[in-house]
Design an enzyme around this catalytic site. Structure first.
Site, PDB file in Angstrom:
ATOM      1  CE  LYS A 164      12.548   4.614   6.656  1.00  0.00           C
ATOM      2  NZ  LYS A 164      11.089   4.438   6.726  1.00  0.00           N
ATOM      3  CE1 TYR A 175      14.887   3.733   4.240  1.00  0.00           C
ATOM      4  CE2 TYR A 175      16.495   2.501   5.529  1.00  0.00           C
ATOM      5  CZ  TYR A 175      15.210   2.648   5.040  1.00  0.00           C
ATOM      6  OH  TYR A 175      14.235   1.724   5.357  1.00  0.00           O
ATOM      7  CB  SER A 186      14.301   1.091   8.761  1.00  0.00           C
ATOM      8  OG  SER A 186      15.437   0.348   8.372  1.00  0.00           O
TER       9      SER A 186
HETATM   10  N1  LIG Z   1      12.310  -3.479   2.349  1.00  0.00           N
HETATM   11  C1  LIG Z   1      13.095  -3.364   3.389  1.00  0.00           C
HETATM   12  O1  LIG Z   1      14.126  -4.055   3.486  1.00  0.00           O
HETATM   13  C2  LIG Z   1      12.729  -2.423   4.523  1.00  0.00           C
HETATM   14  C3  LIG Z   1      13.369  -2.595   5.755  1.00  0.00           C
HETATM   15  C4  LIG Z   1      13.073  -1.735   6.801  1.00  0.00           C
HETATM   16  C5  LIG Z   1      12.119  -0.742   6.636  1.00  0.00           C
HETATM   17  N2  LIG Z   1      11.511  -0.589   5.424  1.00  0.00           N
HETATM   18  C6  LIG Z   1      10.518   0.491   5.319  1.00  0.00           C
HETATM   19  O2  LIG Z   1       9.274  -0.064   4.971  1.00  0.00           O
HETATM   20  C7  LIG Z   1       8.471   0.917   4.302  1.00  0.00           C
HETATM   21  C8  LIG Z   1       7.895   0.297   3.049  1.00  0.00           C
HETATM   22  O3  LIG Z   1       8.969  -0.045   2.188  1.00  0.00           O
HETATM   23  P1  LIG Z   1       8.938  -1.279   1.180  1.00  0.00           P
HETATM   24  O4  LIG Z   1      10.123  -2.097   1.444  1.00  0.00           O
HETATM   25  O5  LIG Z   1       7.594  -1.905   1.164  1.00  0.00           O
HETATM   26  O6  LIG Z   1       9.255  -0.476  -0.161  1.00  0.00           O
HETATM   27  P2  LIG Z   1       8.491  -0.387  -1.552  1.00  0.00           P
HETATM   28  O7  LIG Z   1       9.381   0.471  -2.372  1.00  0.00           O
HETATM   29  O8  LIG Z   1       8.125  -1.745  -2.022  1.00  0.00           O
HETATM   30  O9  LIG Z   1       7.142   0.378  -1.171  1.00  0.00           O
HETATM   31  C9  LIG Z   1       7.121   1.744  -0.836  1.00  0.00           C
HETATM   32  C10 LIG Z   1       5.846   2.321  -1.410  1.00  0.00           C
HETATM   33  O10 LIG Z   1       5.750   3.670  -0.984  1.00  0.00           O
HETATM   34  C11 LIG Z   1       5.250   4.426  -2.075  1.00  0.00           C
HETATM   35  N3  LIG Z   1       5.593   5.830  -1.873  1.00  0.00           N
HETATM   36  C12 LIG Z   1       6.808   6.434  -2.026  1.00  0.00           C
HETATM   37  N4  LIG Z   1       6.709   7.735  -1.736  1.00  0.00           N
HETATM   38  C13 LIG Z   1       5.429   7.971  -1.405  1.00  0.00           C
HETATM   39  C14 LIG Z   1       4.707   9.126  -1.001  1.00  0.00           C
HETATM   40  N5  LIG Z   1       5.309  10.318  -0.902  1.00  0.00           N
HETATM   41  N6  LIG Z   1       3.385   9.001  -0.725  1.00  0.00           N
HETATM   42  C15 LIG Z   1       2.756   7.824  -0.850  1.00  0.00           C
HETATM   43  N7  LIG Z   1       3.395   6.685  -1.236  1.00  0.00           N
HETATM   44  C16 LIG Z   1       4.709   6.757  -1.490  1.00  0.00           C
HETATM   45  C17 LIG Z   1       5.891   3.808  -3.299  1.00  0.00           C
HETATM   46  O11 LIG Z   1       5.184   4.114  -4.494  1.00  0.00           O
HETATM   47  C18 LIG Z   1       5.851   2.323  -2.945  1.00  0.00           C
HETATM   48  O12 LIG Z   1       4.681   1.662  -3.423  1.00  0.00           O
HETATM   49  C19 LIG Z   1       9.413   2.096   4.035  1.00  0.00           C
HETATM   50  O13 LIG Z   1       9.177   3.125   4.973  1.00  0.00           O
HETATM   51  C20 LIG Z   1      10.795   1.498   4.227  1.00  0.00           C
HETATM   52  O14 LIG Z   1      11.745   2.448   4.594  1.00  0.00           O
HETATM   53  C21 LIG Z   1      11.786  -1.418   4.372  1.00  0.00           C
END
Ligand SMILES: NC(=O)c1ccc[n+]([C@@H]2O[C@H](COP(=O)([O-])OP(=O)(O)OC[C@H]3O[C@@H](n4cnc5c(N)ncnc54)[C@H](O)[C@@H]3O)[C@@H](O)[C@H]2O)c1
Length: 254
Positions: free
Chosen positions: A148, A144, A131
């Site tokens: 991260k 977070y 992130s």
């Molecule tokens: N959405 C954003 O703005 C953003 C920005 C930067 C980074 N990220 C990172 O991207 C990654 C994906 O996030 P996203 O935005 O798609 O979120 P999301 O909540 O849509 O998806 C996350 C998925 O991870 C699954 N999950 C949670 N804990 C788990 C575990 N212990 N084992 C297996 N699956 C698990 C959840 O069920 C969910 O389907 C994350 O690491 C997040 O920190 C997201």
């Protein structure tokens, strides 16, 4: 032929959001994909849609079953599952522990399971969905941001330790991406992330481009490079700017 065609790819947290977009894109590029998510129904739905294998469960312990499903070898492992973990220093111990467990230790545990085979073969690719909060810091989200930073540090450590032995590592550091997690980020997400949010498919594009270029740091929001530079070269100024954002957020009623 592209780099991932025919490769055995695992994507954790792929039941939705960025992970589902990565899984779809890898499948479209001709990879053999294992979809993992803690939610079995969402795991199956995405796997069925793209003709992948579903391996539901905690991302901390997915490698052995995924390797078997892929015929013995994982070529690309995407440590993507993550928790939003909002809160300040007073967030509960369990919130801090869960952030550490999913956002950092799941990557460490996967690496332990993958490295012996990768080092023996002299190849392997570890993709960490970090992130921009791992390079900068997200207002209103201490567990977070801290976890991260840990995920970024571990990806960096893996890269410098094993790059001369054939391991490729990529750290994806987006700002806002339109997923459930952005919605869950609440008013801080609205203020800081939503205005420049991109689609999960844009993250997948950036990763594929970064893989083809063998680039460690993948920035779907290119402006993050400027913020990261500013943070390193002028920390006081950068912190003052971040404090203005914090105060704006407080002024908006959080
Ligand atoms: N959405 C954003 O703005 C953003 C920005 C930067 C980074 N990220 C990172 O991207 C990654 C994906 O996030 P996203 O935005 O798609 O979120 P999301 O909540 O849509 O998806 C996350 C998925 O991870 C699954 N999950 C949670 N804990 C788990 C575990 N212990 N084992 C297996 N699956 C698990 C959840 O069920 C969910 O389907 C994350 O690491 C997040 O920190 C997201």
């Amino acid at each position: 032929m592209n780099t991932v065609q025919g490769a055995g790819v695992v994507v954790t947290g792929a039941g939705g959001g960025i992970g589902a977009a990565l899984a779809r894109r890898f499948a479209a590029e001709g990879a053999r994909v294992v979809v993992n998510d803690i939610d079995p129904a969402r795991t199956k739905a995405v796997a069925d849609e793209i003709g992948a294998t579903a391996v539901p469960g905690d991302a901390s312990a997915v490698v052995d079953e995924a390797r078997e499903a892929l015929g013995g070898t994982v070529d690309v492992y995407c440590a993507n599952a993550g928790l939003a973990s909002p809160g300040d220093a007073f967030a509960g111990e369990e919130v801090w522990a869960a952030a550490w467990d999913v956002n950092v230790m799941a990557h460490v545990r996967a690496a332990r399971a993958l490295l012996p085979d990768w080092l023996e073969r002299g190849s392997g690719r570890f993709v960490s969905t970090v992130s921009a909060a791992g390079l900068l810091t997200m207002v209103g989200a201490a567990p977070y941001s801290v976890s991260k930073h840990g995920a970024y540090a571990f990806a960096e450590w893996l890269s410098l330790t094993y790059r001369h032995r054939g391991l490729k590592v990529h750290a994806i550091c987006p700002q806002g991406v339109r997923t459930d997690m952005l919605t869950a980020a609440g008013s801080a997400g609205e203020l800081v992330l939503a205005p420049t949010a991109i689609e999960p498919e844009d993250v997948a594009d950036a990763l594929i481009e970064g893989i083809e270029a063998d680039r460690f740091l993948i920035l779907p929001h290119p402006e993050v490079a400027d913020y990261y530079r500013a943070r390193a070269s002028e920390p006081e100024r950068w912190l003052n700017n971040m404090s203005h954002i914090q105060q704006k957020w407080e002024g908006a009623g959080r």
